[in-house]
Design a protein around this motif. Sequence first.
Motif, PDB file in Angstrom:
ATOM      1  N   LYS A 187      -8.930   0.953   8.214  1.00  0.00           N
ATOM      2  CA  LYS A 187      -8.068  -0.082   7.629  1.00  0.00           C
ATOM      3  C   LYS A 187      -8.182  -0.083   6.114  1.00  0.00           C
ATOM      4  O   LYS A 187      -9.208   0.308   5.549  1.00  0.00           O
ATOM      5  CB  LYS A 187      -8.455  -1.463   8.177  1.00  0.00           C
ATOM      6  N   ILE A 188      -7.128  -0.542   5.472  1.00  0.00           N
ATOM      7  CA  ILE A 188      -7.129  -0.660   4.016  1.00  0.00           C
ATOM      8  C   ILE A 188      -8.076  -1.787   3.644  1.00  0.00           C
ATOM      9  O   ILE A 188      -7.867  -2.934   4.026  1.00  0.00           O
ATOM     10  CB  ILE A 188      -5.719  -0.947   3.484  1.00  0.00           C
ATOM     11  N   LYS A 211      -4.172  -8.193  -9.330  1.00  0.00           N
ATOM     12  CA  LYS A 211      -5.125  -8.514  -8.270  1.00  0.00           C
ATOM     13  C   LYS A 211      -4.400  -9.058  -7.041  1.00  0.00           C
ATOM     14  O   LYS A 211      -4.719  -8.709  -5.903  1.00  0.00           O
ATOM     15  CB  LYS A 211      -6.128  -9.547  -8.779  1.00  0.00           C
ATOM     16  N   GLN A 212      -3.397  -9.895  -7.275  1.00  0.00           N
ATOM     17  CA  GLN A 212      -2.630 -10.481  -6.172  1.00  0.00           C
ATOM     18  C   GLN A 212      -1.898  -9.401  -5.382  1.00  0.00           C
ATOM     19  O   GLN A 212      -1.828  -9.463  -4.145  1.00  0.00           O
ATOM     20  CB  GLN A 212      -1.627 -11.498  -6.730  1.00  0.00           C
ATOM     21  N   ALA A 246      -4.122  -7.581   2.995  1.00  0.00           N
ATOM     22  CA  ALA A 246      -3.790  -8.540   4.053  1.00  0.00           C
ATOM     23  C   ALA A 246      -2.706  -7.999   4.986  1.00  0.00           C
ATOM     24  O   ALA A 246      -2.786  -8.145   6.203  1.00  0.00           O
ATOM     25  CB  ALA A 246      -3.341  -9.858   3.433  1.00  0.00           C
ATOM     26  N   ALA A 247      -1.683  -7.339   4.406  1.00  0.00           N
ATOM     27  CA  ALA A 247      -0.536  -6.890   5.202  1.00  0.00           C
ATOM     28  C   ALA A 247      -0.773  -5.546   5.873  1.00  0.00           C
ATOM     29  O   ALA A 247      -0.188  -5.265   6.922  1.00  0.00           O
ATOM     30  CB  ALA A 247       0.702  -6.801   4.313  1.00  0.00           C
ATOM     31  N   GLN A 248      -1.611  -4.683   5.262  1.00  0.00           N
ATOM     32  CA  GLN A 248      -1.864  -3.337   5.773  1.00  0.00           C
ATOM     33  C   GLN A 248      -0.596  -2.471   5.806  1.00  0.00           C
ATOM     34  O   GLN A 248      -0.528  -1.461   6.487  1.00  0.00           O
ATOM     35  CB  GLN A 248      -2.479  -3.383   7.185  1.00  0.00           C
ATOM     36  N   ASP A 249       0.420  -2.878   5.048  1.00  0.00           N
ATOM     37  CA  ASP A 249       1.700  -2.167   5.029  1.00  0.00           C
ATOM     38  C   ASP A 249       2.401  -2.505   3.716  1.00  0.00           C
ATOM     39  O   ASP A 249       2.667  -3.674   3.436  1.00  0.00           O
ATOM     40  CB  ASP A 249       2.556  -2.609   6.221  1.00  0.00           C
ATOM     41  N   ALA A 280       4.467  -9.314  -0.090  1.00  0.00           N
ATOM     42  CA  ALA A 280       5.425 -10.232  -0.719  1.00  0.00           C
ATOM     43  C   ALA A 280       5.531  -9.937  -2.214  1.00  0.00           C
ATOM     44  O   ALA A 280       4.546  -9.590  -2.870  1.00  0.00           O
ATOM     45  CB  ALA A 280       4.986 -11.677  -0.502  1.00  0.00           C
ATOM     46  N   ALA A 281       6.736 -10.068  -2.738  1.00  0.00           N
ATOM     47  CA  ALA A 281       6.969  -9.826  -4.162  1.00  0.00           C
ATOM     48  C   ALA A 281       6.160 -10.798  -5.006  1.00  0.00           C
ATOM     49  O   ALA A 281       5.935 -11.940  -4.618  1.00  0.00           O
ATOM     50  CB  ALA A 281       8.455  -9.967  -4.470  1.00  0.00           C
TER      51      ALA A 281
END
Length: 258
Positions: A68-69, A105-106, A113-116, A121-122
């Motif tokens: 996982k990332i 950082k965000q 969190a998304a792994q994709d 989110a922008a």
Amino acid sequence: MKKLLSLALIVVLVVAMAAACAPKSEPAAAPPATNNEAAYKDGTYTAKGDTDERGWTPEVTVVVKDGKISEVKYDEVRGMYKSEDTEYHKAFKDAKNVDIVAVYKQMGEGLVAAQDSEKVAAVAGATGSFTNFKTLAAEAIAQAKDGDKLKDGNFKASGKEDERGWTPFVSITVAEGKITAATYDEVSSKAFVNKTQDEGYKASFKQVKNVDLVAAYEKFGADLVAAQDIAKVDTTGGASHSGENFKALVEEALSQAK
């Protein structure tokens, strides 16, 4: 007759008791949940973009652990990284009221969190950087999916022509999954000759910098074959600009091999 009725009653009672004592059937177990999340190969993967008109080059580094990332870093470099350039921070904050370090950082945390990369989110306030981030994150993740093994073949990558008409290029040969040969050179759009074949240029370079250009270029390739990793090749010698081109083009050529 009474005996028959008694016998029938006994049979009914026995059947009823047997049914009551029988174990209840359990519902069939649900099939195990399918994990739709892509498993990545552990390692550290970096992707770099094109240098913009102000000289900034975007890059993303993705760390994969246990499939996982686990960590993502985005930054842009021009001599030094934006995240380390306090003057740039202040100017950006004054102009856009955005903390560029917090934004970077965000973006990284969003990918963890998304792994994709497509599901991140922008982030407001740094649209250009976010666009670069998504593109490069997808490229780095593709490396993680493909793994480290290279496919055999000959791969070439060319850079942009500079103001003097020289275009850098790299040729790499892969055999049995390993880099077996690598050459770097630059070709003139005016004289239609490579730098390593231009006697006048080589003599001038030697006189000005006291560096044998042909030997320097050959060392780039030999060091890459020895290290099998462009990040471990030292290109900070007397032809440092060519060395920077070499590293960038090697990454591009090896992305074809993956």
